[in-house]
Design a protein around this motif. Structure first.
Motif, mmCIF file in Angstrom:
data_model
loop_
_atom_site.group_PDB
_atom_site.id
_atom_site.type_symbol
_atom_site.label_atom_id
_atom_site.label_comp_id
_atom_site.label_asym_id
_atom_site.label_seq_id
_atom_site.Cartn_x
_atom_site.Cartn_y
_atom_site.Cartn_z
ATOM 1 N N ALA A 29 -1.487 2.283 -8.724
ATOM 2 C CA ALA A 29 -0.030 2.165 -8.613
ATOM 3 C C ALA A 29 0.387 1.996 -7.155
ATOM 4 N N ILE A 30 -0.255 2.735 -6.252
ATOM 5 C CA ILE A 30 0.045 2.591 -4.825
ATOM 6 C C ILE A 30 -0.330 1.193 -4.355
ATOM 7 N N GLY A 31 -1.511 0.724 -4.738
ATOM 8 C CA GLY A 31 -1.953 -0.611 -4.357
ATOM 9 C C GLY A 31 -0.996 -1.692 -4.841
ATOM 10 N N SER A 32 -0.522 -1.563 -6.064
ATOM 11 C CA SER A 32 0.438 -2.530 -6.610
ATOM 12 C C SER A 32 1.748 -2.502 -5.832
ATOM 13 N N ALA A 33 2.208 -1.296 -5.495
ATOM 14 C CA ALA A 33 3.447 -1.172 -4.720
ATOM 15 C C ALA A 33 3.288 -1.807 -3.339
ATOM 16 N N LEU A 34 2.132 -1.577 -2.704
ATOM 17 C CA LEU A 34 1.899 -2.149 -1.374
ATOM 18 C C LEU A 34 1.827 -3.667 -1.418
ATOM 19 N N SER A 35 1.275 -4.220 -2.479
ATOM 20 C CA SER A 35 1.139 -5.669 -2.566
ATOM 21 C C SER A 35 2.439 -6.352 -2.992
ATOM 22 N N SER A 36 3.459 -5.578 -3.343
ATOM 23 C CA SER A 36 4.725 -6.154 -3.793
ATOM 24 C C SER A 36 5.578 -6.669 -2.639
ATOM 25 N N ASP A 37 5.223 -6.334 -1.410
ATOM 26 C CA ASP A 37 5.978 -6.728 -0.218
ATOM 27 C C ASP A 37 7.411 -6.204 -0.210
ATOM 28 N N THR A 69 -3.875 2.807 10.748
ATOM 29 C CA THR A 69 -4.967 3.669 10.287
ATOM 30 C C THR A 69 -5.541 3.261 8.932
ATOM 31 N N GLY A 70 -4.793 2.463 8.183
ATOM 32 C CA GLY A 70 -5.216 2.104 6.837
ATOM 33 C C GLY A 70 -4.901 3.180 5.819
ATOM 34 N N CYS A 71 -4.132 4.200 6.227
ATOM 35 C CA CYS A 71 -3.810 5.323 5.343
ATOM 36 C C CYS A 71 -2.300 5.526 5.260
ATOM 37 N N THR A 90 -2.743 11.805 0.384
ATOM 38 C CA THR A 90 -3.063 10.749 1.329
ATOM 39 C C THR A 90 -3.901 9.724 0.594
ATOM 40 N N ALA A 91 -3.592 8.466 0.837
ATOM 41 C CA ALA A 91 -4.363 7.366 0.273
ATOM 42 C C ALA A 91 -4.758 6.437 1.420
ATOM 43 N N CYS A 92 -5.982 5.938 1.368
ATOM 44 C CA CYS A 92 -6.484 5.042 2.411
ATOM 45 C C CYS A 92 -7.121 3.811 1.770
ATOM 46 N N ARG A 93 -7.141 2.736 2.536
ATOM 47 C CA ARG A 93 -7.836 1.532 2.089
ATOM 48 C C ARG A 93 -9.302 1.655 2.465
ATOM 49 N N ASP A 94 -10.196 1.208 1.570
ATOM 50 C CA ASP A 94 -11.623 1.235 1.864
ATOM 51 C C ASP A 94 -12.041 -0.102 2.478
ATOM 52 N N ALA A 95 -13.323 -0.304 2.648
ATOM 53 C CA ALA A 95 -13.843 -1.514 3.283
ATOM 54 C C ALA A 95 -13.505 -2.775 2.486
ATOM 55 N N ARG A 96 -13.275 -2.629 1.179
ATOM 56 C CA ARG A 96 -12.905 -3.775 0.330
ATOM 57 C C ARG A 96 -11.396 -3.943 0.238
ATOM 58 N N ASN A 97 -10.640 -3.134 0.995
ATOM 59 C CA ASN A 97 -9.181 -3.136 1.020
ATOM 60 C C ASN A 97 -8.570 -2.513 -0.239
ATOM 61 N N ALA A 98 -9.386 -1.847 -1.047
ATOM 62 C CA ALA A 98 -8.882 -1.136 -2.226
ATOM 63 C C ALA A 98 -8.314 0.211 -1.785
ATOM 64 N N VAL A 99 -7.292 0.685 -2.481
ATOM 65 C CA VAL A 99 -6.674 1.967 -2.175
ATOM 66 C C VAL A 99 -7.436 3.079 -2.887
ATOM 67 N N LEU A 100 -7.755 4.143 -2.149
ATOM 68 C CA LEU A 100 -8.422 5.326 -2.699
ATOM 69 C C LEU A 100 -7.628 6.565 -2.322
ATOM 70 N N ILE A 101 -7.557 7.525 -3.211
ATOM 71 C CA ILE A 101 -6.921 8.801 -2.904
ATOM 72 C C ILE A 101 -7.938 9.629 -2.110
ATOM 73 N N THR A 102 -7.574 9.997 -0.890
ATOM 74 C CA THR A 102 -8.502 10.755 -0.041
ATOM 75 C C THR A 102 -8.111 12.221 0.080
ATOM 76 N N GLY A 103 -6.916 12.569 -0.360
ATOM 77 C CA GLY A 103 -6.499 13.953 -0.319
ATOM 78 C C GLY A 103 -5.349 14.180 -1.269
ATOM 79 N N LEU A 104 -5.329 15.332 -1.921
ATOM 80 C CA LEU A 104 -4.257 15.679 -2.843
ATOM 81 C C LEU A 104 -4.169 17.199 -2.895
#
Length: 109
Positions: A29-37, A69-71, A90-104
């Motif tokens: 959902a975060i990735g989709s929101a970010l790609s919506s511009d 930072t990518g986060c 916190t969510a960060c982009r990985d090396a493939r530019n996919a969003v991952l949850i890194t902290g909750l």
């Protein structure tokens, strides 16, 4: 860019309510929101995991540090069998530019 983050465990209260599958739907959902511009200030983004039945709404998507930072930081509600809870994360982009949850963690940001 190398990203590291804490690995959630079964003793993590947030992990007990929002497991890895739910976190994947939140990240999507975060990735989709970010790609919506769209300007994400004040935007509410729904997420839902049809397998677990858990759902929620993402708010406070703080994209200020994303380019550097990518986060980003965020808040989410989670409607689970345990009730409704608020989490900050916190969510960060990985090396493939996919969003991952890194902290909750439980509680608002």
């Amino acid at each position: 860019m190398l990203l590291t983050g804490a690995i959630s465990s079964g003793t993590d209260i947030a992990y007990a309510d929002i497991g890895q599958d739910d976190r994947a739907f939140i990240a999507e959902a975060i990735g989709s929101a970010l790609s919506s511009d769209l300007d994400l200030a004040g935007v509410r983004v729904p997420w839902s995991n049809p397998d677990s039945g858990n759902s929620g709404t993402l708010t406070d998507l703080d994209t200020d540090a994303l380019a550097q930072t990518g986060c980003l930081g965020f808040s989410t509600t989670a409607n689970t069998i345990a009730g409704v809870q608020i989490y900050s994360g916190t969510a960060c982009r990985d090396a493939r530019n996919a969003v991952l949850i890194t902290g909750l963690s439980a509680g608002p940001a």
